[in-house]
Design a protein around this motif. Structure first.
Motif, PDB file in Angstrom:
ATOM      1  N   PRO A 208      20.920 -43.462 -32.939  1.00 39.66           N
ATOM      2  CA  PRO A 208      21.332 -44.890 -32.573  1.00 39.66           C
ATOM      3  C   PRO A 208      22.888 -45.306 -33.088  1.00 39.66           C
ATOM      4  N   LEU A 209      23.093 -44.680 -34.298  1.00 40.54           N
ATOM      5  CA  LEU A 209      24.389 -45.079 -35.119  1.00 40.54           C
ATOM      6  C   LEU A 209      25.628 -44.262 -34.395  1.00 40.54           C
ATOM      7  N   GLY A 210      25.376 -42.900 -33.904  1.00 40.74           N
ATOM      8  CA  GLY A 210      26.134 -42.335 -33.044  1.00 40.74           C
ATOM      9  C   GLY A 210      26.593 -42.893 -31.839  1.00 40.74           C
ATOM     10  N   GLU A 211      25.444 -43.599 -31.370  1.00 40.41           N
ATOM     11  CA  GLU A 211      25.934 -44.398 -30.079  1.00 40.41           C
ATOM     12  C   GLU A 211      26.646 -45.771 -30.260  1.00 40.41           C
ATOM     13  N   LEU A 212      26.125 -46.279 -31.563  1.00 40.22           N
ATOM     14  CA  LEU A 212      27.171 -47.579 -31.825  1.00 40.22           C
ATOM     15  C   LEU A 212      28.383 -47.155 -32.149  1.00 40.22           C
ATOM     16  N   LEU A 213      28.872 -46.030 -32.576  1.00 40.70           N
ATOM     17  CA  LEU A 213      30.170 -45.416 -32.752  1.00 40.70           C
ATOM     18  C   LEU A 213      30.814 -45.172 -31.542  1.00 40.70           C
ATOM     19  N   ILE A 214      30.316 -44.839 -30.539  1.00 38.94           N
ATOM     20  CA  ILE A 214      30.735 -44.615 -29.188  1.00 38.94           C
ATOM     21  C   ILE A 214      31.066 -46.124 -28.669  1.00 38.94           C
ATOM     22  N   ALA A 215      30.124 -47.068 -28.848  1.00 43.04           N
ATOM     23  CA  ALA A 215      30.286 -48.435 -28.313  1.00 43.04           C
ATOM     24  C   ALA A 215      31.667 -49.067 -28.885  1.00 43.04           C
ATOM     25  N   ARG A 216      31.709 -48.766 -30.119  1.00 44.18           N
ATOM     26  CA  ARG A 216      32.834 -49.579 -30.974  1.00 44.18           C
ATOM     27  C   ARG A 216      34.014 -48.626 -30.525  1.00 44.18           C
ATOM     28  N   LEU A 217      34.000 -47.457 -30.331  1.00 42.37           N
ATOM     29  CA  LEU A 217      35.248 -46.694 -29.802  1.00 42.37           C
ATOM     30  C   LEU A 217      35.627 -47.214 -28.373  1.00 42.37           C
ATOM     31  N   GLU A 218      34.814 -47.497 -27.417  1.00 44.68           N
ATOM     32  CA  GLU A 218      34.856 -47.870 -26.173  1.00 44.68           C
ATOM     33  C   GLU A 218      35.416 -49.377 -26.280  1.00 44.68           C
ATOM     34  N   LYS A 219      34.830 -50.128 -27.289  1.00 41.93           N
ATOM     35  CA  LYS A 219      35.450 -51.546 -27.189  1.00 41.93           C
ATOM     36  C   LYS A 219      36.682 -51.791 -27.728  1.00 41.93           C
ATOM     37  N   ALA A 220      37.186 -50.698 -28.473  1.00 39.26           N
ATOM     38  CA  ALA A 220      38.665 -50.399 -29.115  1.00 39.26           C
ATOM     39  C   ALA A 220      39.391 -50.186 -27.987  1.00 39.26           C
ATOM     40  N   GLY A 221      39.068 -49.538 -26.891  1.00 37.46           N
ATOM     41  CA  GLY A 221      39.873 -49.001 -25.944  1.00 37.46           C
ATOM     42  C   GLY A 221      40.321 -47.551 -26.116  1.00 37.46           C
ATOM     43  N   ALA A 222      39.449 -46.974 -26.767  1.00 37.44           N
ATOM     44  CA  ALA A 222      39.451 -45.541 -26.827  1.00 37.44           C
ATOM     45  C   ALA A 222      39.188 -44.905 -25.711  1.00 37.44           C
ATOM     46  N   LYS A 223      39.759 -43.608 -25.203  1.00 40.00           N
ATOM     47  CA  LYS A 223      39.370 -43.089 -23.883  1.00 40.00           C
ATOM     48  C   LYS A 223      38.393 -42.073 -24.395  1.00 40.00           C
ATOM     49  N   VAL A 224      37.085 -42.444 -24.247  1.00 41.07           N
ATOM     50  CA  VAL A 224      35.768 -41.887 -24.761  1.00 41.07           C
ATOM     51  C   VAL A 224      35.239 -40.954 -23.794  1.00 41.07           C
ATOM     52  N   THR A 225      34.981 -39.537 -24.026  1.00 43.46           N
ATOM     53  CA  THR A 225      34.358 -38.494 -23.295  1.00 43.46           C
ATOM     54  C   THR A 225      33.270 -38.236 -24.305  1.00 43.46           C
ATOM     55  N   PRO A 226      32.080 -38.860 -23.839  1.00 44.18           N
ATOM     56  CA  PRO A 226      30.730 -38.396 -24.475  1.00 44.18           C
ATOM     57  C   PRO A 226      30.231 -37.184 -24.248  1.00 44.18           C
ATOM     58  N   ILE A 227      29.400 -36.551 -24.990  1.00 42.39           N
ATOM     59  CA  ILE A 227      28.521 -35.172 -24.643  1.00 42.39           C
ATOM     60  C   ILE A 227      27.457 -35.461 -25.325  1.00 42.39           C
ATOM     61  N   ARG A 228      26.124 -35.720 -24.695  1.00 45.09           N
ATOM     62  CA  ARG A 228      24.922 -36.035 -25.333  1.00 45.09           C
ATOM     63  C   ARG A 228      24.024 -34.708 -25.041  1.00 45.09           C
ATOM     64  N   GLN A 229      23.390 -34.253 -26.044  1.00 46.95           N
ATOM     65  CA  GLN A 229      22.329 -33.159 -26.099  1.00 46.95           C
ATOM     66  C   GLN A 229      20.991 -33.459 -26.657  1.00 46.95           C
ATOM     67  N   SER A 230      20.024 -32.788 -26.115  1.00 47.19           N
ATOM     68  CA  SER A 230      18.721 -33.191 -26.734  1.00 47.19           C
ATOM     69  C   SER A 230      18.505 -32.334 -27.801  1.00 47.19           C
ATOM     70  N   VAL A 231      19.207 -32.642 -28.906  1.00 45.60           N
ATOM     71  CA  VAL A 231      18.864 -31.867 -30.134  1.00 45.60           C
ATOM     72  C   VAL A 231      19.199 -32.583 -31.390  1.00 45.60           C
TER      73      VAL A 231
END
Length: 255
Positions: free
Chosen positions: A201-224
């Motif tokens: 959840p804190l990895g997802e929070l970082l993605i959300a904060r990056l996206e809110k900041a306007g970063a061009k985020v490419t997320p890759i999520r894995q079930s590991v």
């Protein structure tokens, strides 16, 4: 390219393979083996929900401690690049991409925030933000033993949330805030949906904060989980190279 490893310089095999893979694809790699030693220095906080200054006073102390440790990471990276460019001034105008693993990924936005104009992009693997909540929920906390909290009275869930919210208000250099330094930059984020070391959840929070900041985020999520994320990373080197090639021309491609 700048690459910061995770805590304790692990996993060594994967990191060495990545370094070789990058250099074989025409990248110059500055590799820092681990975080500054004080990053893992033991610190203890005593938290009393009944104290007059709760939660602001203790949260300010926590934030100051974590901000100092994050700042040391940023200063170390800055010093390493200063040394490299004195030795190899011809590298000065090449695009700089920060790559962070685990603990290095947690502090990567703070490293970039020290010299935001010098970084063109970032790759964050197994990272997250909200360092206080991370230390309280990570399954690595007892093993590493760097942060210990003692509650003098029984703490309710509301008390714990209050400390975390006050910490984020007081902090300046948690990646929750320094994600802003990656505004308008391409960022590749790899995380494990079952990560308990840097809780997912804190990895997802970082993605959300990056996206809110306007970063061009490419997320890759894995079930590991955390360990499997890095042990299987060589399978995704091709994905990383394709992402880098998408954003940067290699030297031999320049007309």
């Amino acid at each position: 390219m700048y690459k910061r490893q995770g805590l304790l310089g692990t996993p060594e095999g994967t990191l060495s393979q990545l370094t070789r893979s990058l250099t074989q694809n025409d990248w110059v790699v500055l590799r820092m083996v681990a975080q500054p030693s004080r990053f893992l220095e033991r610190v203890e906080f005593t938290i009393d929900p009944a104290s007059p200054g709760f939660p602001g006073a203790v949260a300010a102390s926590i934030a100051r401690t974590f901000d100092e440790r994050g700042a040391e990471c940023a200063f170390a990276a800055q010093a390493a690049f200063a040394f490299l460019l004195r030795e190899r001034p011809e590298l000065k105008d090449l695009p700089r991409v920060a790559i962070g693993f685990s603990g290095g990924a947690m502090t990567l936005p703070t490293v970039v925030a020290r010299e935001p104009d010098d970084y063109a992009a970032a790759i964050i693997i197994g990272g997250g933000c909200d360092f206080w909540l991370m230390t309280q929920t990570s399954n690595y906390n007892q093993w590493i033993g760097a942060v210990h909290a003692t509650w003098t009275n029984e703490a309710s869930d509301a008390d714990k949330r209050a400390v975390d919210k006050a910490y984020l208000r007081a902090s300046r250099l948690d990646s929750y805030h320094t994600a802003q330094a990656l505004a308008n930059k391409p960022v590749l984020v790899m995380l494990g949906d079952m990560d308990q070391a840097v809780p997912a959840p804190l990895g997802e929070l970082l993605i959300a904060r990056l996206e809110k900041a306007g970063a061009k985020v490419t997320p890759i999520r894995q079930s590991v989980g955390h360990e499997a994320l890095f042990m299987t990373l060589p399978r995704r080197f091709a994905t990383m190279h394709a992402w880098l090639d998408e954003h940067f021309l290699r030297a031999n491609d320049v007309p």
